[in-house]
Design a protein around this motif. Structure first.
Motif, PDB file in Angstrom:
ATOM      1  N   CYS A 163      -4.559 -32.996 -15.298  1.00 19.03           N
ATOM      2  CA  CYS A 163      -5.563 -32.059 -14.508  1.00 19.03           C
ATOM      3  C   CYS A 163      -6.320 -33.709 -13.575  1.00 19.03           C
ATOM      4  O   CYS A 163      -6.651 -33.622 -12.683  1.00 19.03           O
ATOM      5  N   GLU A 164      -6.626 -34.910 -14.398  1.00 16.17           N
ATOM      6  CA  GLU A 164      -7.581 -35.716 -14.417  1.00 16.17           C
ATOM      7  C   GLU A 164      -6.991 -36.447 -12.770  1.00 16.17           C
ATOM      8  O   GLU A 164      -6.863 -37.006 -12.151  1.00 16.17           O
ATOM      9  N   ASN A 165      -5.133 -36.073 -13.544  1.00 17.66           N
ATOM     10  CA  ASN A 165      -3.893 -36.778 -12.341  1.00 17.66           C
ATOM     11  C   ASN A 165      -3.936 -36.314 -11.088  1.00 17.66           C
ATOM     12  O   ASN A 165      -4.458 -37.002 -10.468  1.00 17.66           O
ATOM     13  N   VAL A 166      -3.908 -35.054 -11.422  1.00 18.59           N
ATOM     14  CA  VAL A 166      -3.766 -34.412  -9.963  1.00 18.59           C
ATOM     15  C   VAL A 166      -5.813 -35.013  -9.094  1.00 18.59           C
ATOM     16  O   VAL A 166      -5.269 -35.027  -7.858  1.00 18.59           O
ATOM     17  N   LEU A 167      -6.450 -34.307  -9.306  1.00 19.29           N
ATOM     18  CA  LEU A 167      -7.283 -34.614  -9.087  1.00 19.29           C
ATOM     19  C   LEU A 167      -7.378 -36.208  -8.447  1.00 19.29           C
ATOM     20  O   LEU A 167      -8.252 -36.841  -7.434  1.00 19.29           O
ATOM     21  N   LYS A 168      -6.980 -37.288  -9.884  1.00 21.61           N
ATOM     22  CA  LYS A 168      -7.105 -38.725  -8.920  1.00 21.61           C
ATOM     23  C   LYS A 168      -6.881 -39.293  -7.771  1.00 21.61           C
ATOM     24  O   LYS A 168      -6.495 -39.892  -6.708  1.00 21.61           O
ATOM     25  N   LEU A 228     -11.612 -28.154 -10.978  1.00 22.36           N
ATOM     26  CA  LEU A 228     -12.750 -29.353 -10.348  1.00 22.36           C
ATOM     27  C   LEU A 228     -13.564 -29.150 -11.201  1.00 22.36           C
ATOM     28  O   LEU A 228     -14.556 -30.863 -11.038  1.00 22.36           O
ATOM     29  N   PRO A 229     -13.383 -28.206 -12.371  1.00 23.25           N
ATOM     30  CA  PRO A 229     -14.732 -28.365 -13.545  1.00 23.25           C
ATOM     31  C   PRO A 229     -14.370 -30.153 -14.619  1.00 23.25           C
ATOM     32  O   PRO A 229     -15.924 -30.480 -14.593  1.00 23.25           O
ATOM     33  N   THR A 230     -13.649 -29.900 -14.514  1.00 27.20           N
ATOM     34  CA  THR A 230     -13.392 -31.699 -15.102  1.00 27.20           C
ATOM     35  C   THR A 230     -14.048 -32.942 -14.441  1.00 27.20           C
ATOM     36  O   THR A 230     -14.145 -34.082 -14.834  1.00 27.20           O
ATOM     37  N   LEU A 231     -13.928 -33.365 -12.797  1.00 30.74           N
ATOM     38  CA  LEU A 231     -15.094 -33.835 -12.741  1.00 30.74           C
ATOM     39  C   LEU A 231     -16.166 -33.978 -13.324  1.00 30.74           C
ATOM     40  O   LEU A 231     -17.026 -34.746 -12.964  1.00 30.74           O
ATOM     41  N   CYS A 232     -16.956 -32.950 -13.661  1.00 31.24           N
ATOM     42  CA  CYS A 232     -18.106 -33.277 -14.058  1.00 31.24           C
ATOM     43  C   CYS A 232     -18.366 -33.494 -15.472  1.00 31.24           C
ATOM     44  O   CYS A 232     -19.391 -34.571 -15.098  1.00 31.24           O
ATOM     45  N   LEU A 233     -17.002 -33.807 -15.745  1.00 31.28           N
ATOM     46  CA  LEU A 233     -17.116 -34.517 -16.889  1.00 31.28           C
ATOM     47  C   LEU A 233     -17.406 -36.898 -16.621  1.00 31.28           C
ATOM     48  O   LEU A 233     -17.884 -37.431 -17.291  1.00 31.28           O
ATOM     49  N   GLU A 235      -7.843 -18.496  -1.239  1.00 34.10           N
ATOM     50  CA  GLU A 235      -7.177 -17.750  -1.955  1.00 34.10           C
ATOM     51  C   GLU A 235      -7.842 -19.637  -3.045  1.00 34.10           C
ATOM     52  O   GLU A 235      -8.861 -19.096  -4.496  1.00 34.10           O
ATOM     53  N   PHE A 236      -8.051 -20.796  -2.919  1.00 35.12           N
ATOM     54  CA  PHE A 236      -8.640 -21.760  -3.092  1.00 35.12           C
ATOM     55  C   PHE A 236      -9.949 -22.231  -3.868  1.00 35.12           C
ATOM     56  O   PHE A 236     -10.747 -22.095  -4.734  1.00 35.12           O
ATOM     57  N   LEU A 237     -10.918 -21.650  -2.280  1.00 37.68           N
ATOM     58  CA  LEU A 237     -12.528 -21.365  -2.552  1.00 37.68           C
ATOM     59  C   LEU A 237     -12.116 -20.004  -4.338  1.00 37.68           C
ATOM     60  O   LEU A 237     -13.259 -20.478  -4.161  1.00 37.68           O
ATOM     61  N   LYS A 238     -11.861 -19.128  -4.476  1.00 44.49           N
ATOM     62  CA  LYS A 238     -11.840 -18.346  -4.614  1.00 44.49           C
ATOM     63  C   LYS A 238     -11.838 -18.649  -6.346  1.00 44.49           C
ATOM     64  O   LYS A 238     -12.145 -18.121  -7.303  1.00 44.49           O
ATOM     65  N   LEU A 239     -10.835 -19.120  -6.669  1.00 46.98           N
ATOM     66  CA  LEU A 239     -10.665 -20.403  -7.792  1.00 46.98           C
ATOM     67  C   LEU A 239     -11.314 -21.810  -8.239  1.00 46.98           C
ATOM     68  O   LEU A 239     -11.324 -21.634  -9.507  1.00 46.98           O
ATOM     69  N   GLY A 240     -11.576 -21.948  -7.063  1.00 52.29           N
ATOM     70  CA  GLY A 240     -12.907 -23.354  -7.011  1.00 52.29           C
ATOM     71  C   GLY A 240     -14.372 -22.733  -7.868  1.00 52.29           C
ATOM     72  O   GLY A 240     -15.313 -23.208  -8.453  1.00 52.29           O
ATOM     73  N   GLN A 241     -14.611 -21.449  -8.272  1.00 54.24           N
ATOM     74  CA  GLN A 241     -16.019 -20.772  -8.049  1.00 54.24           C
ATOM     75  C   GLN A 241     -15.963 -21.035  -9.860  1.00 54.24           C
ATOM     76  O   GLN A 241     -17.467 -20.577 -10.282  1.00 54.24           O
ATOM     77  N   ASN A 242     -15.054 -20.689 -10.200  1.00 56.41           N
ATOM     78  CA  ASN A 242     -15.375 -21.524 -11.665  1.00 56.41           C
ATOM     79  C   ASN A 242     -15.889 -22.597 -11.647  1.00 56.41           C
ATOM     80  O   ASN A 242     -16.085 -23.058 -13.390  1.00 56.41           O
ATOM     81  N   VAL A 243     -16.208 -23.715 -11.375  1.00 56.02           N
ATOM     82  CA  VAL A 243     -17.498 -24.918 -11.502  1.00 56.02           C
ATOM     83  C   VAL A 243     -18.571 -24.680 -11.781  1.00 56.02           C
ATOM     84  O   VAL A 243     -19.376 -24.158 -12.663  1.00 56.02           O
ATOM     85  N   GLU A 244     -19.094 -22.985 -11.346  1.00 57.81           N
ATOM     86  CA  GLU A 244     -20.289 -22.247 -11.628  1.00 57.81           C
ATOM     87  C   GLU A 244     -20.916 -21.441 -13.581  1.00 57.81           C
ATOM     88  O   GLU A 244     -22.051 -21.748 -13.183  1.00 57.81           O
ATOM     89  N   ARG A 245     -19.455 -21.974 -14.238  1.00 58.98           N
ATOM     90  CA  ARG A 245     -19.642 -21.236 -15.100  1.00 58.98           C
ATOM     91  C   ARG A 245     -20.023 -22.822 -16.568  1.00 58.98           C
ATOM     92  O   ARG A 245     -19.651 -22.726 -17.571  1.00 58.98           O
ATOM     93  N   VAL A 246     -19.686 -24.004 -15.523  1.00 59.33           N
ATOM     94  CA  VAL A 246     -19.602 -25.332 -16.328  1.00 59.33           C
ATOM     95  C   VAL A 246     -21.399 -25.560 -16.063  1.00 59.33           C
ATOM     96  O   VAL A 246     -22.297 -25.879 -15.343  1.00 59.33           O
ATOM     97  N   LYS A 263     -23.933 -32.214 -16.438  1.00 56.90           N
ATOM     98  CA  LYS A 263     -24.584 -33.590 -16.176  1.00 56.90           C
ATOM     99  C   LYS A 263     -24.118 -33.061 -14.489  1.00 56.90           C
ATOM    100  O   LYS A 263     -25.717 -32.558 -13.864  1.00 56.90           O
ATOM    101  N   ASN A 264     -23.549 -33.559 -13.629  1.00 60.21           N
ATOM    102  CA  ASN A 264     -22.908 -33.456 -12.328  1.00 60.21           C
ATOM    103  C   ASN A 264     -22.404 -32.449 -11.724  1.00 60.21           C
ATOM    104  O   ASN A 264     -21.806 -32.107 -10.803  1.00 60.21           O
ATOM    105  N   ARG A 265     -22.836 -30.900 -12.254  1.00 60.09           N
ATOM    106  CA  ARG A 265     -21.935 -29.435 -11.861  1.00 60.09           C
ATOM    107  C   ARG A 265     -22.764 -29.134 -10.444  1.00 60.09           C
ATOM    108  O   ARG A 265     -22.408 -28.944  -9.422  1.00 60.09           O
ATOM    109  N   ASP A 266     -24.324 -30.279  -9.828  1.00 54.54           N
ATOM    110  CA  ASP A 266     -24.318 -30.106  -8.754  1.00 54.54           C
ATOM    111  C   ASP A 266     -24.253 -30.801  -7.925  1.00 54.54           C
ATOM    112  O   ASP A 266     -23.692 -30.357  -6.851  1.00 54.54           O
TER     113      ASP A 266
END
Length: 1120
Positions: free
Chosen positions: A900-905, A1007-1012, A1057-1068, A1071-1074
Motif C-alpha cells: 500500500c505504501e509503495n502504491v501511494l509513494k 489512503l488511510p495508511t497516509l495518516c501513519l 467509484e474511487f470516491l466511494k472507496l475513499g470514504q474509508n478514511v473517515e473510519r480511521v 492524528k493526521n486524519r484531518d
C-alpha cells in the motif's frame, strides 16, 4: 633530326644567308617562339608534377616500392639504357606478369618524356634558324621578340634541369620499355634516343652550356640590351623615394598628362624574370663573362639581388652555389669564383634590409596611389601605367620574400626575411586590381581615343617617313593604321568586345621580319617605329587584355606552392592589431589559383579572431549588466540605510565596493581600458570584411561574412552552455532567470556588430537560440534544453519525490524542507514563476516538449510498476471492489493487501512530476501570450469548442496543439499517448480496463495508511502537505483520465467509484486524519469530471469543514 639540322645550318654560305633573308617570312619565327614557349611551360609543369609524385611516398607508383619488383628496379638502374629482357628474365619476371598494368600506369609519364625530346628537337631547330638568320635582339626596340627568345632559352634550360631532378626517370622509362617489349615483341622505337638523352643530361648545366656555345652571340646580345632597363629598375628604396616613384601628386601640373615612355612594356617587366634571364643566360653562355665587361657587370648586379631564383612553382635554384660549382670545374673561370662569393656575402649582409625598405616604401606608395585613384578614377586613363608598375614592383618584392623565407640563410638579422605588415601590401594590390575591374569602361574609352586619334596618326607619319618598305612589311603596317583608325566610341558604347590579339601578333611578326640580318627594312634603323608600335601595343592591351596583363604583374599564385610561408605570414600579420583590417587580402583574389583549402583556412582564422574579440566584448558587457540585477540591490540599500542612520563606518582596510557605472567615468582620455582595446581590435578586423562582399576561388563563391557567422554560431552555442554552469556531480546549475539575463546582454552587445560590418545578427541569434531548444545543437553538442531537463529531473524532482523538497501550491513553486542536511540550492529560485518563465523563454515550446517527453518517461515507468503491484494483489482488490460497503470485510481484506505504501509513494511521485509539468505549462502559456497573442487566441477558441464527448481523436489532436502552446487540458494528450504506447500487444482492452479500475481501488483503500506518516500534516503556509501527498490529487485525476481515455471508458463513472472507496478514511482515528481528508476535496476540486455534490454523496461536507478548522488551528500566525 636535331643534330643534322644543327650542323647543316651552321654550314650555310653567304648566298644561303641572303636566300634566308629573302625567305624570312616562311620561317615563321614569331609563331614558333610563341608556340614553343607555351609548349615548354606545359612540359615544365609536367616534369615538376612527375618529380613531386616520385618523391612522395603516398603518391609514388606502386611498381617502385613493391617487394616483387625490387629486383627489376635494381636491374634496370644498373643496365640502363642497354636492358636485355632475355638475359635479365629472372629479374624482369615480375614486370612480365603485370605488363598490362605497367603499360597503363606509366604511359602518361613515358609520353611526357617523349614530349621533352620533341620539345628539345624543335628548340634546337628554332635556335639554329635564328642564328642562321643573324637576328638582332634589343629589349627596347623589338621587345616582344627579345622577350620570347629569352623566355624560350630559360624555359628550355629549366625543362632539362627539372628532368635531371627526377631520380626515377630511368626506372620509369626502362620499366615501360620492358613491358612494351614483353607485349609487342620489340622495343619502343623512341626508347634508344630517349635513353641516350637521359645519359647526356646526367650533368645538365655542363651539357646545356656546350649546346648553347654556338648561340652565345645571340643570347649575349639579347641580355646586354637589358643594360638600359635592369640597372634603372634595380634601385634602392631611398632612390625610389627621392624620385617620388609612383606618385601622382609629385607633379600636379602633369597629372592629366599620359604616362608614356620609349619602353612602355619594360616599365612593368618583372625583375624576377629579368634576373632569371641574366643568371641562367650567362650560365649557358658563360664565355662572354670573361670577354665582355658589360656582361660581367650585369651578371654581378643580378647575383647581388638574391640567393634563389624560381625554376617553376616551388622549385628554386641556389644560384650562387650552382654558379660556384659550375665555374669551379671550368678552365679559365677561376676569377669568377671570388666574384660569386663576394656577391653572396653582399646578399646575406645587405639584401634582406634593402628589400624590407622597398616593401615599406611600396606600402605607402600604393596607399597614396589607391586613395588618389579612388577619389579620381578618371586618372586611370592617363596614369594606368603607374598601376601596372606598382603591381609589378610589389609582386617582385612579395615573391622575393616568399622564395627566401622558405630558405632563410644564416644571418644575424633573420627578421629581414619575415614581414608582419605584408597584409597591407597585399590589400592595396587587391584594391588596385579592383579599381581596374570597376572602371574598365573609363580605361577603354580613354585608350580607344588615344589609339584612333594619336597612335594611328603618329604611326602613319612614321610610315610615310620611311625610305624603304618591302611589300609584306607595308601590308602589315597599313593594316596597323587601318585597324587603329577604324576604332570608334560607337563600338564601345554598343557593348562590343574588342579583340586586338591579331594586331599584337602581327607586330611580333613584323619584329621578326625586320630583325633578321640584312633585312631590307631593319627595325634598328627606325627607332621611332619601335617606340610608336610598343606604345600602341600597350594601349591595345588596355582594350582587351587587362586581365592577362594583371596575371603578368600581380599574380601571386606562387603562394599555393609555398603554403607554409603563406600561413606563417598570415599568422604574423594577424598578431599585429594595425594589420588586422587588411587580413582579408590573404584569402582574396590574388590567390585565386590557390587551393580552396588554404583560402578557407585563412578565412576561418580571421573569423576565429573576430569571433573571439566579439565574444570578449559581449562577456564584458554581460558582467556590467550582471551588476545591475536586482539581487545585488540589497547590499546597496543596506549601505545607504546604514549611512542614513549614521551607523559605524567601514574600517580603513575595507575596500569600498564600486557602484555600477563607475567604469564609464574617465579623468583622462589617454587611459585606454581593456574594452577600448577590444573595440579597436574589432574595428580593425571588421574593416577587413569590408574589402569585398564575396570573391571566387576555383569557381566557388566565397562570402567572408558567412565564415564569421558560422564561427559566431559555434562559439555562441558553447558560450550559452558554459553560462548555464551545469555541474553533473554536484547538480549545480545557473538560475534560468540569470541565464536569460546574461543571454539578453550578449544579444544586445552582438547587435552592435552590425555597426561595423553588414551582417545579419538577428538571423544568427535566431539560429543559435533555436538550436538551444533542441536536445543537441547542429554540431552534436548538448544544449541548455538537455542540461535543464537533466537538472530538473535529477536535481529537483528526485529530491521532491523524497520529500526533501516540497511542492507549494500557495506560491506555485517548490521549496526546501528544513532538514539537517543543507541543500546545495534553493528550489524556489528555480521553480518560482519567474524562474519557469525564464526557462520557457530560453528553451521555448520545442525545449519544453523535450522536457515533457522525459517527464512522461518517468511517469510511465512508475505506472508500469503500479500495474505490477495491482497484478500481485489482483484477487484481494477484486473482493474489496465488491465489498466496499462492508466495513468488516474491508478490514479483513485490508490486512491481506501488500505494497500500500509503495502504491501511494509511486502515485505521489507521479503527482509531483505532473504538478511541476503543470507549472511549466502555465509559464509557457504566459510567454506565448506575450510573444504571439495572434496565434494563441485561435488556439484557445478552438480548445473551448472541443468537448471530451466529441470524437476522441479530434479532441486529442486539438488538445495536443493546445498543450504545445501551454494551455491546460482536461485530458493530458502527452500522458494519453505515453500510456497507449506502453500497452503490450498481448493484453486486451478489457484486461487493461480491469487493471486501471483496480489501480484506483488500490489507491483509494490505501489512503488511510497516509495518516501513519508524521509528515502527512497539511501546512496552511504552503497550501499542501509536508510529504507532497497533496500531489496525489493531480496524479489521480490525470492518470485516471488518460487511462480511461485510451480504453474508451467513462472517466466520471470510475472516479465516482474511487470516491466511494475513499470514504474509508473517515473510519480511521489517527492524528493526521484531518489532513488526509483534504486530499479527497482536492481531487474533486481539481477534477473537471467530478463535482462537490458527488463528493457530498459519499463524504459529508461537515467532515471537510471540521478538517479545515483543525489543520488551521495548528498554523501559527506571525506578524512582523
Amino acid at each position: 633530326m636535331c643534330h643534322k639540322t644543327y650542323r647543316s645550318i651552321h654550314c650555310f654560305t653567304e648566298d644561303h644567308i641572303i636566300w634566308t633573308g629573302i625567305m624570312a617570312y616562311q620561317f615563321k619565327l614569331a609563331e614558333k617562339l610563341v608556340i614553343l614557349n607555351d609548349r615548354g611551360q606545359g612540359v615544365l609543369i609536367r616534369m615538376n608534377h612527375i618529380k613531386k609524385v616520385c618523391t612522395d611516398p603516398k603518391r609514388r607508383p606502386s611498381y617502385f616500392t613493391d617487394k616483387s619488383t625490387e629486383s627489376a628496379v635494381k636491374y634496370i638502374n644498373r643496365k640502363f639504357p642497354n636492358i636485355d629482357i632475355r638475359g635479365g628474365s629472372q629479374h624482369l619476371s615480375s614486370i612480365q606478369k603485370q605488363k598490362s598494368a605497367v603499360l597503363e600506369g606509366l604511359h602518361s609519364y613515358y609520353e611526357s618524356f617523349l614530349d621533352i625530346m620533341e620539345f628539345r628537337d624543335n628548340v634546337y631547330e628554332l635556335l639554329n634558324t635564328i642564328d642562321a638568320c643573324q637576328c638582332y635582339f634589343n629589349i627596347a626596340s623589338n621587345f616582344d621578340l627579345t622577350k620570347n627568345y629569352l623566355d624560350l632559352v630559360v624555359t628550355y634550360a629549366s625543362v632539362i634541369y627539372m628532368l635531371s631532378r627526377i631520380d626515377d626517370k630511368k626506372v620509369i622509362v626502362g620499366m615501360y620499355n620492358c613491358a612494351y617489349e614483353f607485349s609487342n615483341g620489340n622495343s619502343d622505337p623512341s626508347f634508344p634516343r630517349l635513353g641516350q638523352m637521359f645519359i647526356e643530361y646526367d650533368h645538365p648545366w655542363k651539357k646545356l652550356s656546350e649546346e648553347f656555345g654556338p648561340h652565345t652571340k645571340s643570347v649575349t646580345e639579347a641580355l646586354l640590351s637589358l643594360q638600359m632597363v635592369y640597372p634603372r629598375r634595380n634601385l634602392s628604396a631611398e632612390q625610389w623615394r627621392s624620385a617620388q616613384l609612383l606618385s601622382l601628386l609629385a607633379s600636379p601640373a602633369a597629372m592629366l598628362s599620359p604616362a608614356c615612355c620609349d619602353t612602355m612594356a619594360c616599365e612593368y617587366l618583372s625583375m624576377e624574370v629579368m634576373e632569371r634571364w641574366i643568371l641562367i643566360g650567362f650560365l649557358l653562355c658563360h664565355s662572354s663573362l670573361n670577354t665582355n665587361a658589360g656582361s660581367q657587370n650585369l651578371w654581378k648586379m643580378a647575383l647581388r639581388n638574391g640567393l634563389y631564383i624560381t625554376v617553376v612553382r616551388d622549385e628554386v635554384l641556389n644560384i650562387h652555389k650552382l654558379s660556384e660549382d659550375f665555374f669551379d670545374n671550368l678552365k679559365g673561370y677561376s676569377k669568377r669564383i671570388p666574384d660569386i662569393k663576394e656577391c653572396k656575402e653582399y646578399v646575406i649582409t645587405n639584401c634582406g634590409a634593402l628589400r624590407r625598405e622597398k616593401r615599406h616604401f611600396l606600402r605607402s606608395a600604393l596607399k597614396e596611389l589607391t586613395k588618389v585613384l579612388e577619389d579620381e578614377p578618371a586618372l586611370l586613363g592617363p596614369k594606368v601605367l603607374f598601376v601596372f608598375m606598382a603591381l609589378s614592383f610589389s609582386r617582385d618584392e612579395v615573391l622575393w620574400l616568399v622564395r627566401h623565407a622558405e630558405n632563410i640563410p644564416k644571418t644575424k638579422t633573420p627578421e629581414d626575411y619575415t614581414d608582419s605588415q605584408m597584409a597591407e601590401l597585399l590589400y592595396y594590390m587587391e584594391k588596385l586590381r579592383t579599381l581596374l575591374a570597376q572602371h574598365r569602361y573609363i580605361i577603354q574609352r580613354y585608350h580607344l581615343q588615344y589609339l584612333s586619334q594619336y597612335d594611328a596618326l603618329a604611326l602613319n607619319d612614321t610610315i610615310q617617313g620611311m625610305l624603304v618598305c618591302p611589300e609584306e612589311e607595308s601590308v602589315l603596317m597599313s593594316s596597323f593604321v587601318s585597324t587603329l583608325s577604324a576604332m570608334s566610341l560607337k563600338h564601345l558604347d554598343a557593348g562590343e568586345e574588342f579583340d586586338l590579339k591579331p594586331f599584337r601578333l602581327d607586330w611580333l611578326r613584323l619584329q621578326a621580319y625586320t630583325s633578321i640580318g640584312k633585312a631590307p627594312l631593319a627595325l634598328k634603323d627606325y627607332p621611332d617605329l619601335a617606340k610608336v608600335m610598343n606604345m600602341a601595343q600597350f594601349h591595345t592591351r588596355m582594350m582587351d587584355s587587362v586581365n592577362e596583363l594583371l596575371c603578368e604583374t600581380a599574380d601571386l599564385s606562387i603562394f599555393c606552392f609555398h603554403a607554409r610561408v603563406f600561413e606563417k605570414l598570415f599568422s604574423q600579420n594577424s598578431e599585429d592589431v594595425s594589420m588586422q583590417r587588411y587580413l582579408m587580402a590573404f584569402p582574396n583574389e590574388e590567390i585565386e589559383n590557390q587551393s580552396l583549402k588554404l583560402c578557407v583556412t585563412f578565412l576561418e582564422e580571421i573569423s576565429r579572431q573576430t569571433c573571439t574579440v566579439v565574444l570578449e566584448i559581449c562577456a564584458e558587457q554581460c558582467n556590467l549588466h550582471e551588476k545591475l540585477l536586482p539581487k545585488h540591490s540589497a547590499e546597496t540599500i543596506s549601505t545607504a540605510r546604514n549611512k542614513k542612520l549614521k551607523k559605524s563606518l567601514p574600517k580603513k582596510g575595507d575596500v569600498p565596493k564600486e557602484k555600477p557605472g563607475t567604469e564609464s567615468l574617465r579623468k583622462d582620455r589617454v587611459i585606454v581600458t581593456n574594452l577600448d582595446k577590444m573595440h579597436q581590435a574589432l574595428t580593425e578586423l571588421c574593416t577587413s570584411y569590408n574589402i569585398c562582399a564575396d570573391f571566387t576561388v576555383f569557381k566557388h563563391i566565397i562570402v567572408p561574412a558567412e565564415f564569421l557567422l558560422t564561427q559566431l554560431e559555434i562559439r555562441l552555442n558553447k558560450v550559452i552552455v558554459q553560462m548555464a554552469n551545469y555541474n553533473q556531480s554536484t547538480h549545480e546549475i545557473a538560475r534560468p532567470s540569470d541565464l536569460l539575463s546574461g543571454i539578453q546582454a550578449y544579444v544586445t552587445s552582438l547587435h552592435s556588430l552590425s555597426c561595423y560590418i553588414n551582417i545579419d545578427v538577428t538571423r544568427l541569434v535566431k539560429n543559435v537560440l533555436l538550436q538551444q531548444t533542441q536536445p543537441l545543437d547542429s554540431y552534436g553538442a548538448q544544449t541548455i534544453t538537455t542540461l535543464y531537463t537533466n537538472w530538473f529531473l535529477e536535481g529537483l524532482l528526485r529530491q521532491a519525490s523524497s520529500a526533501l523538497i516540497v511542492h507549494c501550491p500557495t506560491t506555485q513553486c517548490f521549496v526546501n524542507q528544513n532538514t539537517e542536511n543543507e541543500q546545495s540550492f534553493h528550489a524556489e529560485e528555480y521553480s518560482d514563476i519567474c524562474g519557469l518563465r525564464s526557462l520557457a523563454e530560453l528553451i521555448g515550446p520545442y525545449g519544453l516538449k523535450f522536457l515533457n517527453e522525459n517527464l512522461m518517461w518517468h511517469i510511465i515507468s512508475q505506472v508500469g510498476e503500479l500495474k505490477k503491484l495491482v497484478s500481485d494483489n489482483m484477487d484481494v482488490l477484486v473482493q474489496m471492489r465488491a465489498n466496499f460497503e462492508n466495513p468488516e470485510a474491508m478490514s479483513d481484506l485490508q490486512k491481506k493487501l501488500t505494497g500500500c505504501e509503495n502504491v501511494l509513494k509511486r502515485m505521489t511521485i507521479i503527482g509531483v512530476i505532473l504538478s511541476f509539468r503543470s507549472m511549466v505549462q502555465g509559464a509557457l502559456e504566459e510567454i506565448m501570450d506575450r510573444h504571439c497573442p495572434f496565434l494563441m487566441r485561435p488556439i484557445k477558441c478552438l480548445k473551448d469548442f472541443i468537448y471530451p464527448d466529441a470524437d476522441i481523436k479530434v479532441t486529442l489532436s486539438v488538445y495536443e496543439m493546445a498543450s504545445a502552446a501551454g494551455l491546460p487540458c482536461e485530458i493530458d494528450p502527452a500522458l494519453v499517448s505515453a500510456i497507449a504506447n506502453m500497452q503490450s500487444d498481448n493484453s486486451s482492452i478489457e484486461e487493461e480496463f480491469k487493471i486501471s479500475c483496480l489501480l484506483l481501488v488500490f489507491i483509494a483503500v490505501s489512503l488511510p495508511t497516509l495518516c501513519l506518516d508524521p509528515n502527512s500534516f497539511y501546512s496552511r503556509e504552503h497550501g499542501g502537505h509536508q510529504n507532497n501527498i497533496h500531489c496525489l490529487a493531480t496524479a489521480v485525476n490525470h492518470v485516471a483520465a488518460a487511462m480511461f481515455t485510451v480504453q474508451r471508458k467513462n472517466i466520471q463513472t470510475q472516479l465516482q467509484e474511487f470516491l466511494k472507496l475513499g470514504q474509508n478514511v473517515e473510519r480511521v482515528e489517527i492524528k493526521n486524519r484531518d489532513s488526509v481528508y483534504l486530499i479527497l476535496h482536492m481531487i474533486v476540486e481539481q477534477s473537471p469530471f467530478l463535482s462537490q455534490d458527488m463528493l457530498e454523496m459519499c463524504f459529508p461536507y461537515v467532515l471537510l469543514r471540521n478538517a479545515y478548522r483543525e489543520v488551521h488551528k495548528i498554523f501559527i500566525h506571525t506578524m512582523g
